[in-house]
Design an enzyme around this catalytic site. Structure first.
Site, PDB file in Angstrom:
ATOM      1  CE  LYS A  21      -2.845   0.894   3.677  1.00  0.00           C
ATOM      2  NZ  LYS A  21      -2.924   2.273   4.200  1.00  0.00           N
ATOM      3  CB  SER A  22       3.820   2.306   1.986  1.00  0.00           C
ATOM      4  OG  SER A  22       3.256   2.230   3.266  1.00  0.00           O
ATOM      5  NE  ARG A  26       6.355   6.384   0.843  1.00  0.00           N
ATOM      6  CZ  ARG A  26       5.465   6.267   1.815  1.00  0.00           C
ATOM      7  NH1 ARG A  26       4.284   5.699   1.586  1.00  0.00           N
ATOM      8  NH2 ARG A  26       5.733   6.728   3.032  1.00  0.00           N
ATOM      9  CD  GLN A 169       0.833   8.439   7.243  1.00  0.00           C
ATOM     10  OE1 GLN A 169       0.344   9.253   8.015  1.00  0.00           O
ATOM     11  NE2 GLN A 169       0.224   7.310   6.924  1.00  0.00           N
ATOM     12  CG  ASP A 316       0.822   0.099   9.722  1.00  0.00           C
ATOM     13  OD1 ASP A 316       0.524   0.962  10.573  1.00  0.00           O
ATOM     14  OD2 ASP A 316       1.151   0.376   8.558  1.00  0.00           O
ATOM     15  CE  LYS A 343       0.146   4.395  13.087  1.00  0.00           C
ATOM     16  NZ  LYS A 343       0.892   5.048  12.007  1.00  0.00           N
ATOM     17  NE  ARG A 347      -4.969   0.264  13.419  1.00  0.00           N
ATOM     18  CZ  ARG A 347      -4.358   0.402  12.238  1.00  0.00           C
ATOM     19  NH1 ARG A 347      -3.052   0.517  12.192  1.00  0.00           N
ATOM     20  NH2 ARG A 347      -5.056   0.414  11.123  1.00  0.00           N
TER      21      ARG A 347
END
Ligand code: S3P
Length: 432
Positions: A21-22, A26, A169, A316, A343, A347
Site C-alpha cells: 500500500k505504501s 508513492r 508520512q 501496523d 491510527k 488501536r
C-alpha cells in the site's frame, strides 16, 4: 454493514498477498511529478489507494490502465500539477492526506484536502506545523490540526527538523516539500520509519541524501525520471497470514513475493525471537525493495517485551501481534507505542476491548498493552470499529477461538487487503 463469520481451523497452503500500500500511494504521487510516463505493475487496488489515484487525477495527472494491475502515469514534471477545481477527498487515507499536504504546500496554486469522518479525527498538525515553519500557508479546523485543510501554495524555505515521533508520512511530506523550497530540508528521525520514499526518489534521480537518521531534500536541478517498477506484496497484509500460520495448530503457510524491507519486517524478527518456525527464501529485488518468499508453521511461542525504536518497524502489525501474544507462554509487553492511538482508530483501546470479548487476558497501558498467554480464545461477536487492520486481526483470532466469531463492520477490510476473505478461504478457512 457486513459481518464476517469465521470458524476455527488451520491455514494450509501457498498464496500471494496484494501489493504494498505504501509503495502504491508513492508511485502515483511521485510518478505524477516525474517528467514522462511511469509504468507501475502490480499496483494495489484498495480503498486507500483509490483516494490517491483520484487525487492525482484531480491535480491534472493522466493515469491509464493498459492492462489489469498496471498503470501508466503521465508525469508532468515538478511544476506540472494543475490547481484542483474541487476539494480533494482523501477518504480514510492518512498517507494520502499527509503526503499531499507536503507536496501541495509549495505549489503555485490553492487546494483543499478533506477526508472521511475517521480521517477528520486524525492529527494533521504533525505535518502542518513543520510546513508552516517552512513558510507554508495552511488553514484548517482546530488551527490547522485537523482536516479539512486549505493550502495556499507558495515558495517555501528550508528547515532542519527533529521529528518528535518516527513517522514515514511526516518524513515523506517534508522531503516532498523540499523540492519546492529555497533552502535545504533536513529531517532527523527518532527511529527507522519506513524508507520507501527515499528509495523511490533516489531511484528517480532526486537530490535526496541519507546518513543514518538524517535525511535531506532540496529542489532537483533535473526533472525526476519516471518510475518503472513492479510492486512487491505488502508485508503488512502478509502479517495476518503469518500470524494465523504460527498460532493456529496444524497450520503451514507459504506466501510468495513479499516485500521484506528492514524498516517494515519488525514482526518477522520478533516472531523468530519468540521461537517461531519461520523461514525466508527466493530472495530478489523489485522496485529497489528486497523481496522474498515466507514460510511459517504452527509453533510454540515464548513471550517478549517490545519497545523503543523497534516499534516503528511493526507499528501496523501491533493489533495482530496482540492476537499472537495471546498464544505465547508468559507475559508479553508492548510499550512506547502511543502512536497506535492516532491510527485509523485508537488501536490500543479498540484492540484491547475487542480481544477481551474473545477471552484474551490483555490490559491497556498508556503506550501499549500487556498480554498474558497462552489463552484459549472463545468465539464471540466483535466489532472492527471501521479499522481494516483490527478487522483482520480479529479474523485471525477467529481462526484460533473455540466456536464461531462474528466480526461486524468487515467492509473496511479492502482499505488495504482486497480479497482477504477469498485468500483465507483458499487456505482452508471456513467463513461466511
Ligand atoms: C505509512 C506510514 C505509517 C503507517 C501507515 C502507512 C506510509 O504511518 O502506519 O499505515 O505509507 O507512509 P506514520 O507515518 O504515521 O507512522
Amino acid at each position: 454493514m457486513s459481518t464476517l463469520i469465521i470458524s476455527p481451523g488451520p491455514l494450509l497452503g501457498h498464496t500471494t498477498v496484494p501489493a504494498d500500500k505504501s509503495i502504491t500511494h508513492r508511485s502515483l504521487l511521485f510518478g505524477g511529478i516525474a517528467l514522462g510516463v511511469s509504468r507501475v505493475r502490480n499496483y494495489l487496488d484498495s480503498g486507500d489507494c483509490r483516494a490517491t489515484l483520484a487525487a492525482v487525477r484531480t491535480l491534472g495527472i493522466q493515469v491509464e490502465e493498459p492492462q489489469p494491475g498496471e498503470w501508466l502515469i503521465h508525469g508532468r514534471g515538478l511544476g506540472g500539477l494543475h490547481e484542483p477545481e474541487t476539494v480533494i477527498d482523501c477518504v480514510n487515507s492518512g498517507t494520502t492526506a499527509r503526503l499531499l499536504t507536503g507536496l501541495l504546500a509549495g505549489q503555485d496554486f490553492h487546494s483543499v484536502l478533506a477526508g472521511s469522518e475517521q480521517l477528520r479525527k486524525r492529527p494533521m498538525g504533525r505535518v502542518v506545523e513543520p510546513l508552516r515553519m517552512m513558510g507554508a500557508d495552511i488553514a484548517g479546523r482546530d488551527r490547522g490540526r485537523l482536516l479539512p485543510l486549505s493550502i495556499r501554495g507558495r515558495r517555501l524555505t528550508g528547515i532542519d527538523y527533529q521529528m518528535p515521533v518516527a513517522s514515514a508520512q511526516v518524513k515523506s511530506s517534508l522531503l516532498l516539500a523540499g523540492f519546492y523550497s529555497k533552502g535545504l530540508v533536513v529531517v532527523r528521525e527518532p527511529g527507522p520509519a519506513r524508507d520507501h520514499t527515499e528509495r523511490m526518489l533516489l531511484a528517480m534521480g532526486a537530490p535526496i541524501t541519507r546518513r543514518g537518521p538524517v535525511i535531506t531534500s532540496e529542489p532537483p536541478k533535473q526533472p525526476l525520471h519516471p518510475l518503472d517498477l513492479t510492486i512487491p506484496g505488502d508485508f503488512s497484509s502478509a502479517a495476518f497470514l503469518l500470524a494465523a500460520g504460527v498460532t493456529v495448530p496444524d497450520s503451514a503457510v507459504s506466501i510468495s513475493n513479499v516485500g521484506v524491507n528492514p524498516t517494515r519486517r519488525g514482526l518477522l524478527d520478533l516472531l523468530v525471537e519468540m521461537g517461531a518456525d519461520i523461514s525466508m527464501d527466493n530472495w530478489s529485488e523489485s522496485g529497489g525493495e528486497p523481496v522474498g518468499d515466507l514460510h511459517v508453521r504452527h509453533s510454540e511461542l515464548r513471550s517478549v517485551t517490545v519497545g523503543g525504536t523497534d516499534i516503528v518497524t511493526l507499528i501496523d502489525e501491533l493489533p495482530v501481534f496482540a492476537v499472537i501474544a495471546t498464544q505465547a507462554r508468559g507475559e508479553t509487553v508492548i510499550k512506547d507505542a502511543a502512536e497506535l492511538r492516532v491510527k485509523e482508530t485508537d488501536r490500543i483501546a479498540t484492540t484491547v476491548t475487542e480481544l477481551r470479548k474473545l477471552g484474551a487476558q490483555i490490559e491497556e497501558t498508556p503506550d501499549g498493552f500487556i498480554v498474558q498467554g497462552p489463552t484459549r480464545l472463545r468465539g464471540a461477536r466483535v466489532d472492527s470499529h471501521g479499522d481494516h487492520r483490527l478487522a483482520m486481526a480479529l479474523a485471525v483470532a477467529g481462526l484460533l477461538a473455540e466456536g464461531a466469531t462474528a466480526i461486524e463492520g468487515a467492509e473496511c477490510i479492502p482499505d488495504s487487503f482486497p480479497g482477504f476473505e477469498r485468500t483465507l478461504a483458499r487456505l482452508g478457512a471456513e467463513l461466511e
